[in-house]
Design a protein around this motif. Structure first.
Motif, PDB file in Angstrom:
ATOM      1  N   THR A  80     -10.194  12.325 -12.653  1.00 24.03           N
ATOM      2  CA  THR A  80      -9.424  12.646 -11.577  1.00 24.03           C
ATOM      3  C   THR A  80      -9.191  11.434 -10.791  1.00 24.03           C
ATOM      4  OG1 THR A  80     -11.214  14.075 -10.866  1.00 24.03           O
ATOM      5  CG2 THR A  80      -9.295  15.400 -11.265  1.00 24.03           C
ATOM      6  N   SER A 129       1.983   3.489  -7.603  1.00 30.17           N
ATOM      7  CA  SER A 129       1.215   4.330  -8.568  1.00 30.17           C
ATOM      8  C   SER A 129       2.267   5.349  -9.159  1.00 30.17           C
ATOM      9  CB  SER A 129       0.027   5.052  -7.685  1.00 30.17           C
ATOM     10  OG  SER A 129      -0.899   4.325  -7.331  1.00 30.17           O
ATOM     11  N   THR A 143     -12.173   4.204  -8.012  1.00 29.81           N
ATOM     12  CA  THR A 143     -11.387   2.888  -7.586  1.00 29.81           C
ATOM     13  C   THR A 143     -10.403   3.102  -6.484  1.00 29.81           C
ATOM     14  OG1 THR A 143      -9.433   3.499  -9.189  1.00 29.81           O
ATOM     15  CG2 THR A 143     -11.311   1.758 -10.117  1.00 29.81           C
ATOM     16  N   HIS A 144     -10.399   4.314  -5.925  1.00 31.64           N
ATOM     17  CA  HIS A 144      -9.395   4.701  -4.771  1.00 31.64           C
ATOM     18  C   HIS A 144      -9.739   6.104  -4.452  1.00 31.64           C
ATOM     19  CE1 HIS A 144      -6.678   7.130  -6.905  1.00 31.64           C
ATOM     20  NE2 HIS A 144      -7.138   6.542  -7.861  1.00 31.64           N
ATOM     21  N   GLY A 145      -9.314   6.354  -3.231  1.00 30.87           N
ATOM     22  CA  GLY A 145      -8.894   7.838  -2.756  1.00 30.87           C
ATOM     23  C   GLY A 145      -7.619   8.034  -2.380  1.00 30.87           C
ATOM     24  N   ARG A 146      -6.553   7.443  -2.840  1.00 27.72           N
ATOM     25  CA  ARG A 146      -4.984   7.784  -2.760  1.00 27.72           C
ATOM     26  C   ARG A 146      -4.898   9.151  -3.207  1.00 27.72           C
ATOM     27  NH1 ARG A 146      -5.209   2.712  -5.899  1.00 27.72           N
ATOM     28  NH2 ARG A 146      -4.328   3.932  -7.487  1.00 27.72           N
ATOM     29  N   PRO A 147      -4.351   9.910  -2.153  1.00 28.53           N
ATOM     30  CA  PRO A 147      -4.261  11.361  -2.347  1.00 28.53           C
ATOM     31  C   PRO A 147      -3.122  11.847  -3.274  1.00 28.53           C
ATOM     32  CG  PRO A 147      -3.168  10.540  -0.270  1.00 28.53           C
ATOM     33  CD  PRO A 147      -3.800   9.487  -0.886  1.00 28.53           C
ATOM     34  N   ILE A 148      -2.254  11.310  -3.546  1.00 34.39           N
ATOM     35  CA  ILE A 148      -1.257  11.824  -4.649  1.00 34.39           C
ATOM     36  C   ILE A 148      -1.803  11.888  -6.084  1.00 34.39           C
ATOM     37  CG2 ILE A 148       0.953  11.712  -5.686  1.00 34.39           C
ATOM     38  CD1 ILE A 148       2.054  10.043  -3.441  1.00 34.39           C
ATOM     39  N   GLU A 149      -2.764  10.776  -6.241  1.00 32.84           N
ATOM     40  CA  GLU A 149      -3.582  10.910  -7.563  1.00 32.84           C
ATOM     41  C   GLU A 149      -4.980  11.391  -7.449  1.00 32.84           C
ATOM     42  OE1 GLU A 149      -3.048   6.319  -9.064  1.00 32.84           O
ATOM     43  OE2 GLU A 149      -2.447   6.736  -6.529  1.00 32.84           O
ATOM     44  N   PHE A 150      -5.325  11.457  -6.293  1.00 27.24           N
ATOM     45  CA  PHE A 150      -6.818  12.010  -6.026  1.00 27.24           C
ATOM     46  C   PHE A 150      -6.830  13.105  -5.133  1.00 27.24           C
ATOM     47  CE2 PHE A 150     -11.218  11.623  -4.309  1.00 27.24           C
ATOM     48  CZ  PHE A 150     -11.833  11.814  -5.269  1.00 27.24           C
ATOM     49  N   HIS A 151      -6.926  14.236  -5.795  1.00 28.88           N
ATOM     50  CA  HIS A 151      -7.473  15.424  -4.725  1.00 28.88           C
ATOM     51  C   HIS A 151      -7.969  16.458  -5.613  1.00 28.88           C
ATOM     52  CE1 HIS A 151      -2.945  15.776  -6.156  1.00 28.88           C
ATOM     53  NE2 HIS A 151      -3.508  16.921  -6.497  1.00 28.88           N
ATOM     54  N   HIS A 195       0.788  -1.074  -0.045  1.00 33.49           N
ATOM     55  CA  HIS A 195      -0.111   0.019  -0.100  1.00 33.49           C
ATOM     56  C   HIS A 195       0.916   1.262  -0.021  1.00 33.49           C
ATOM     57  CE1 HIS A 195      -3.951  -2.250   1.644  1.00 33.49           C
ATOM     58  NE2 HIS A 195      -3.400  -2.600   0.702  1.00 33.49           N
ATOM     59  N   ASP A 196       1.799   1.204  -0.922  1.00 32.55           N
ATOM     60  CA  ASP A 196       2.713   2.278  -0.956  1.00 32.55           C
ATOM     61  C   ASP A 196       2.314   3.146  -2.271  1.00 32.55           C
ATOM     62  OD1 ASP A 196       4.985   4.237  -1.398  1.00 32.55           O
ATOM     63  OD2 ASP A 196       6.538   2.475  -0.901  1.00 32.55           O
ATOM     64  N   LEU A 240       2.906   2.767   6.194  1.00 33.94           N
ATOM     65  CA  LEU A 240       3.308   1.422   6.121  1.00 33.94           C
ATOM     66  C   LEU A 240       4.632   1.093   6.862  1.00 33.94           C
ATOM     67  CD1 LEU A 240       5.969   1.529   3.926  1.00 33.94           C
ATOM     68  CD2 LEU A 240       4.134   2.235   2.304  1.00 33.94           C
ATOM     69  N   THR A 262      -5.397   9.190 -12.753  1.00 37.58           N
ATOM     70  CA  THR A 262      -5.036  10.179 -13.627  1.00 37.58           C
ATOM     71  C   THR A 262      -3.380  10.797 -13.171  1.00 37.58           C
ATOM     72  OG1 THR A 262      -7.332  10.922 -14.118  1.00 37.58           O
ATOM     73  CG2 THR A 262      -5.515  12.591 -14.125  1.00 37.58           C
ATOM     74  N   ILE A 294      -6.671  16.062   5.401  1.00 46.60           N
ATOM     75  CA  ILE A 294      -7.853  15.497   4.208  1.00 46.60           C
ATOM     76  C   ILE A 294      -8.594  14.431   4.651  1.00 46.60           C
ATOM     77  CG2 ILE A 294      -6.433  16.393   2.376  1.00 46.60           C
ATOM     78  CD1 ILE A 294      -6.007  13.517   1.740  1.00 46.60           C
ATOM     79  N   SER A 352       1.998  12.419 -10.655  1.00 49.90           N
ATOM     80  CA  SER A 352       1.176  13.081  -9.788  1.00 49.90           C
ATOM     81  C   SER A 352      -0.323  13.216 -10.212  1.00 49.90           C
ATOM     82  CB  SER A 352       1.467  14.204  -9.469  1.00 49.90           C
ATOM     83  OG  SER A 352       2.671  14.227  -8.710  1.00 49.90           O
ATOM     84  N   GLY A 353      -1.124  13.204  -9.145  1.00 48.58           N
ATOM     85  CA  GLY A 353      -2.539  13.364  -9.634  1.00 48.58           C
ATOM     86  C   GLY A 353      -3.209  14.579 -10.517  1.00 48.58           C
ATOM     87  N   PHE A 372       1.893  13.949   0.222  1.00 46.71           N
ATOM     88  CA  PHE A 372       0.757  13.130   0.442  1.00 46.71           C
ATOM     89  C   PHE A 372       1.335  11.921   0.541  1.00 46.71           C
ATOM     90  CE2 PHE A 372      -2.095  16.324  -1.607  1.00 46.71           C
ATOM     91  CZ  PHE A 372      -3.090  16.427  -0.543  1.00 46.71           C
ATOM     92  N   PHE A 404      -6.551  -0.227  -3.173  1.00 49.06           N
ATOM     93  CA  PHE A 404      -5.250  -0.185  -3.632  1.00 49.06           C
ATOM     94  C   PHE A 404      -5.362  -1.510  -4.802  1.00 49.06           C
ATOM     95  CE2 PHE A 404      -3.953   1.825  -0.007  1.00 49.06           C
ATOM     96  CZ  PHE A 404      -3.245   2.770  -0.164  1.00 49.06           C
ATOM     97  N   PHE A 440      -7.355  10.998   5.023  1.00 54.01           N
ATOM     98  CA  PHE A 440      -7.148   9.728   4.473  1.00 54.01           C
ATOM     99  C   PHE A 440      -6.446   8.807   5.609  1.00 54.01           C
ATOM    100  CE2 PHE A 440      -3.935   7.239   2.159  1.00 54.01           C
ATOM    101  CZ  PHE A 440      -4.681   6.427   1.427  1.00 54.01           C
ATOM    102  N   PHE A 463     -11.739   6.359  -0.081  1.00 57.14           N
ATOM    103  CA  PHE A 463     -10.881   5.565  -0.055  1.00 57.14           C
ATOM    104  C   PHE A 463     -11.239   3.901   0.115  1.00 57.14           C
ATOM    105  CE2 PHE A 463     -11.202   8.301   3.356  1.00 57.14           C
ATOM    106  CZ  PHE A 463     -11.888   7.559   4.307  1.00 57.14           C
TER     107      PHE A 463
END
Lengths: 589, 277, 243
Positions: free
Chosen positions: B255, A60, A401-409, A54-55, C220, B259, C193, B265-266, C176, A241, C195, A365
């Motif tokens: 998003t 990602s 599919t997720h709420g991983r924050p680097i990709e989803f904000h 989960h990293d 992790l 993406t 946020i 990065s997102g 993040f 994930f 998370f 998430f």
């Protein structure tokens, strides 16, 4: 001088899902099979275990499970008058590497293409007339029908344990399923996954507008399942994930969880990893493959003779392997002749964001890769294209599919991309936004194709594959129309602000869209417009079978994997029941 | 909607923590609903391993309440717990659970082996890595680093006595415990041998239990419920009456679902032609 | 792998001031020479990166920004390691510029790109303003960053918009990503946020629609005591390959 190994009955190029499926069928038929995998072996335990899996940064962003572009990549240009440049880091699409291939990191979205997809040119002409298809659009029929593939779809879904709800069993419509699907022989092996909040709000809104929402068929399982190979899968825990990650819970259907333990314990099968196949060897008649040459993990060149060659790599790499091996005539867009590399297509995706106020907790998430809700009302030809003047369609769904924050904000339009206002907006919207996906078809056109790059090479000194692609006008039109439809649903979902973003050109290689690259080794019944016949057998070298989304003459609305699974079993069945009894061409013109 | 929030605070950090570190701590006052629990599980939930009563201090309120509900419903079987749980109302179960969730009891002093001393490699490997051939994922995936739990749903295992853990795993295995909707524990326990169960129980018994972890879990109305798939529990969102303000962001990139710019990065808004990563 | 605790690694991080000063306050008390011991950034570079990331993701009443969350440490470790050296980057020529939609085409590794750009920035700011970037007012810092973002400046061979986008992406990543990589200190970004982090299983909760769920996030790299062990050499390859 290459070291020569003992001849195998069959050699697999790539031990991903296709390789594992076909390998299993062939070893069961008694063949001695050697599986060559360029990457490393990897298994649920220990390789995919938490918490390391989960990293987000490693998997990602840095894409640890993907093809290493330092060694091997693709070049890209929008049109033949541009210079193609190397994709120096993967972004738009993400081919995996290593045992199990790209299915290790897939989302598990498992659909069946419709019959009208398989007969696209015939169907379109029948319904809309001869002049409906523009001259440069090279869409064509697949040479198979949905009814022919049904048993193979069924078998694939029961291998995977797919969680879903049937909408049509043997012609009987079932409430709650997809009413547009072609008849299936029985219910899904496991029921749908639980429905998250955003999906439930989509369901309600879509129903209120008269559409027909149904649960996304998922290979992240809703309950424990033991498949016909004796492999037990467990229940998905909605960790968020899936895509770009291996599943730690044995809950995602992959080669690792559905087939590999059976295949690897079969004495007829030998797995070799770290093997970079550089070409398929063909004898001096040019009609028979003698095996393959590969570079082993230690750099040694090795020849692996084989009676049967199964090319089952990622779609783009299948095309490249045929071009490197000079099997089939390369496509020439100027004359329109040749077939290898022809009809490259992609997926036309767009999105609608629904921003709620802070009283609506989406909890993005808490998801799996395929637990959304969608409508098929605008898939393929399920709606009248006559007045619209475009071909193709899309499903519309809340399929986050997720709420991983680097990709989803997500932030609303007008938000600066940094600074105080950006941060404030990110904090305000992270847990209160959902996204609809418009997952659209991709038409093949004469100008989009694949060939070998004249300049750039891989770490083994071989030419990279060159992609010449931009979104056809047809698909831009389709995206605009269906993004508007999704926008209407988004508004009915009651957000504070609803923002649609239709797909527009030019194609941007730096933005992730999908890993649904199709075409280039197209299947069909006419050797002048296809590379392989309807059994996925090379027209030119009949002991070579090519299996992958590279077989698709164009791409349909749904995600491609379910159809690929059916085709892999379809081809394996043809090999075992037809080819092995009488090796040679399975179709004659 | 906000006014209807019923907050179920689990292990609320603001509750006074018993000062057990030195001398005789003041005896905490269990609520009426928890009075019956004290005799076996102790005033702070420290348990009584010698007599087979597990430690429950600092397990989440959600988890403890769910176990009581399961004992009452029969999806978890125990001749002592069943009548007690049946005798409690849902509100009383929540109150008792909330009380024990907040307890920061001293770790077990005797009975448990010294850390690492008796824990086998097999137990540690199952806990942290799993077993591919048996299809057992590592316990830590759900039960946290060092078995501290992943509240509110997944209990801590660290410091639970080995006999209790063994009995619990056997209950999953023989089907007398069925209060796990996804059957994750049932399939895992079924894949373990008796030796594996003993080893993993021994491993977790050797670790130190965590302090209570504060969790907020609040449903719009009443305690958490499970709506059937497809049901939207709230009808409070009417269609937005305001005019369409939508404009394009980026070129149609979702998003979500991956993406990213070239470095991964997102962001989908900006073209990142030249990113070095 | 060697691990050291976050505490000992960062105890000298004087610049990462505690407290929640507003963005304006922070800029009016410019960050001076950092006392953080970086692996890769030199004093001038740190003197740019620290105030710059504080403008990109500022601290505010909701919580720490990039500087306080130790994103400078994240950037430093990334550039010092395999990633900075160009791991997984296709690096064969010929080098030629194409359309922006064809992606990055410069010959620099990430570390080279940052070093060249920051050297040019240091010189440029001194020449123009007679002070370092850190000593500029917040408004002037923002204006300078906007100028970089807009492109047009040549930073030792790197177009300034490309450097800016790289810096912004690194900053958001560091903010993040798991604190294992040195940023997101105390999981401050995740807390802001909501998370819940790397330990994630929501089978029981996913269909409790609209539930308000708050749990201290989990990294992790945390052990049972909650101590987070920073990966001093961050691996980009998969876990199996690192073992």
């Amino acid at each position: 001088m290459a070291t020569r190994r003992a001849e195998a009955d069959a050699v697999l190029l790539g031990v991903g899902m296709v390789g594992a499926m076909v390998g299993r069928e062939l070893t069961r038929a008694g063949l001695k099979v050697v599986g060559l995998e360029r990457g490393e072996p990897q298994f649920t335990v220990p390789d995919f275990q938490g918490p390391h899996m989960h990293d987000e940064l490693r998997y990602s962003v840095r894409k640890a499970l993907m093809q290493d572009t330092a060694k091997e990549t693709f070049t890209f240009r929008h049109a033949a008058n541009e210079t193609a440049l190397p994709i120096r880091r993967l972004a738009s699409f993400l081919p995996g590497t290593g045992l199990g291939g790209s299915l290790v990191h897939w989302n598990g979205q498992t659909y069946r293409f419709q019959d009208s997809d398989f007969r696209l040119r015939t169907h379109t002409t029948e319904r809309y007339g001869k002049n409906f298809i523009p001259a440069d659009v090279t869409i064509q029929d697949w040479g198979v029908t949905a009814a022919e593939l049904e048993p193979y779809f069924d078998r694939f879904e029961y291998l995977m344990g797919t969680s879903g709800k049937a909408g049509n069993i043997k012609g009987r419509k079932i409430a709650g399923g997809n009413p547009f699907e072609d008849p299936r022989s029985r219910e899904y092996p496991t029921p749908p996954q639980k429905e998250p909040y955003g999906s439930a709000m989509f369901r309600k809104a879509a129903s209120s507008l008269g559409y027909h929402p149904f649960p996304q068929p998922s290979c992240n399982l809703s309950q424990p399942y033991t498949n016909p190979e004796g492999q037990e899968l467990k229940t998905c825990t909605f960790c968020g994930f899936c895509e770009r990650y291996g599943c730690e819970h044995f809950a995602k259907s992959t080669a690792q969880t559905t087939l590999l333990p059976a295949l690897l314990s079969d004495p007829n099968f030998e797995l070799r990893t770290g093997c970079q196949v550089v070409k398929i060897n063909v004898d001096n008649t040019q009609k028979t493959a003698t095996g393959v040459t590969y570079i082993g993990a230690n750099g040694e060149e090795i020849e692996q003779p084989a009676k049967l060659v199964i090319v089952g790599m990622f779609a783009l790499n299948n095309v490249r392997m045929l071009l490197l091996s000079k099997i089939g005539q390369p496509y020439d867009p100027a004359s329109g002749s040749g077939v290898v590399g022809r009809n490259y297509a992609y997926q036309t995706t767009s999105s609608v964001q629904v921003f709620y106020d802070e009283s609506v907790n989406i909890n993005p998430f808490m998801r799996s890769g395929a637990n959304g809700t969608l409508i098929a009302d605008f898939v393929s030809d399920n709606f009248d294209h006559g007045p619209l003047a475009f071909i193709g369609g899309a499903y519309i769904g809340e399929v986050m599919t997720h709420g991983r924050p680097i990709e989803f904000h997500p932030t609303p339009p007008g938000t600066p991309s940094w600074g105080s206002a950006w941060k404030k907006a990110v904090l305000q919207h992270y847990n209160h936004t959902t996204v609809l996906n418009i997952h659209g078809s991709s038409t093949a056109i004469r100008q989009n194709y694949l060939d070998l790059d004249p300049t750039y090479k891989d770490a083994w000194g071989q030419p990279l594959l060159r992609m010449t692609f931009d979104f056809p006008d047809n698909d831009i039109k389709m995206s605009a129309y269906l993004t508007d439809k999704a926008l209407e649903i988004g508004k009915a979902m009651g957000g504070q602000q609803v923002v649609g973003s239709p797909r527009k050109g030019p194609y941007n290689i730096t933005q992730y869209q999908t890993t649904h690259n199709t075409g280039g080794t197209v299947m069909g019944t006419d050797p002048s417009t296809s590379v392989v016949n309807r059994y996925l057998q090379s027209w030119d070298v009949p002991n070579v079978f090519v299996i992958g989304a590279s077989n698709y003459p164009q791409n349909a609305s749904y995600n491609p994997t379910g159809t690929l699974g059916a085709l892999a079993y379809w081809a394996a069945d043809a090999i075992v029941t037809k080819y092995l009894k009488s090796p040679g061409p399975l179709m004659h013109i | 909607m906000r006014t209807a929030l019923v907050v179920i605070a689990i292990g609320i950090g603001t509750l006074p923590r018993p000062a057990h570190a030195q001398g005789q701590p003041a005896q905490p006052q269990a609520p009426a609903a928890a009075q019956q629990c004290v005799a076996c599980h102790g005033a702070r939930g420290e348990g009584n391993p010698a007599n087979g009563f597990p430690r429950i201090a600092g397990q989440s309120q959600y988890y403890i309440a769910k176990q009581l509900e399961s004992y009452a419903a029969g999806s978890r079987q125990n001749p002592i717990m069943a009548p007690i749980a049946k005798g409690l109302s849902p509100e009383e179960r929540d109150a008792a659970a909330a009380y024990y969730a907040a307890q920061d009891a001293a770790p077990p002093k005797s009975g448990a082996p010294a850390p690492q001393a008796q824990a086998s490699d097999r137990g540690r490997i199952l806990a942290t890595t799993g077993d591919n051939n048996r299809r057992v994922p590592a316990c830590i995936n759900c039960h946290g680093p060092g078995g501290i739990g992943e509240p509110p749903v997944y209990p801590y295992l660290a410091g639970l006595d080995a006999a209790y853990m063994t009995a619990a795993l056997n209950a999953w295995r023989n089907g007398t415990r069925r209060n796990d909707g996804g059957q994750q524990m049932a399939t895992i326990a079924n894949a373990l041998t008796p030796d594996d169960i003993a080893a993993v129980a021994q491993h977790y018994a050797s670790l130190t239990p965590p302090k209570p972890i504060p969790v907020t879990l609040a449903q719009k109305s009443g305690p958490a419920t499970k709506p059937a798939p497809g049901n939207v529990p709230s009808s409070s969102h009417a269609a937005d009456p305001r005019p369409d303000k939508s404009v394009g962001v980026g070129q149609g990139a979702a998003t979500t679902g991956g993406t990213q710019g070239p470095g991964g990065s997102g962001e989908s808004k900006t073209d990142r032609s030249g990113n070095a990563r | 792998m060697d691990t050291i605790s976050r505490r000992s690694f960062l105890k000298a991080a004087g610049a990462a001031a505690a407290g929640l000063a507003t963005a304006c306050d922070r800029a009016s008390r410019p960050v001076t020479a950092s006392r953080t011991q970086y692996s890769w950034l030199n004093v001038d570079e740190a003197g740019f990166i620290e105030p710059a990331i504080a403008r990109l993701v500022p601290a505010d009443e909701s919580g720490p920004g990039a500087l306080e969350a130790n994103v400078a440490v994240y950037i430093d470790l990334q550039l010092a390691g395999a990633w900075g050296a160009g791991e997984r980057l296709y690096r064969s020529g010929p080098w030629q510029q194409g359309k922006p939609t064809q992606g990055y085409q410069l010959p620099f590794t990430p570390a080279e790109l940052f070093r060249n750009s920051m050297r040019a920035i240091t010189d440029d700011v001194r020449k123009t303003n007679q002070v370092s970037f850190a000593k500029l007012t917040a408004a002037d810092q923002d204006a300078y960053l906007k100028a970089l973002e807009g492109g047009g400046k040549d930073l030792g061979g790197v177009p300034s918009n490309i450097f800016f986008q790289s810096l912004l992406e690194m900053t958001i990543e560091g903010f993040f990503s798991d604190p294992a990589y040195g940023g997101n200190k105390d999981m401050a970004a995740w807390k802001q946020i909501g998370f819940p982090g790397a330990y994630a299983n929501y089978y029981d909760l996913v269909d409790k629609h609209g539930i308000e769920f708050r749990r201290p996030p989990m990294s992790l790299a945390q052990d049972a005591s909650g101590t987070i062990h920073i990966h001093v050499e961050p691996p980009a390859q998969s876990a199996a390959k690192g073992r």
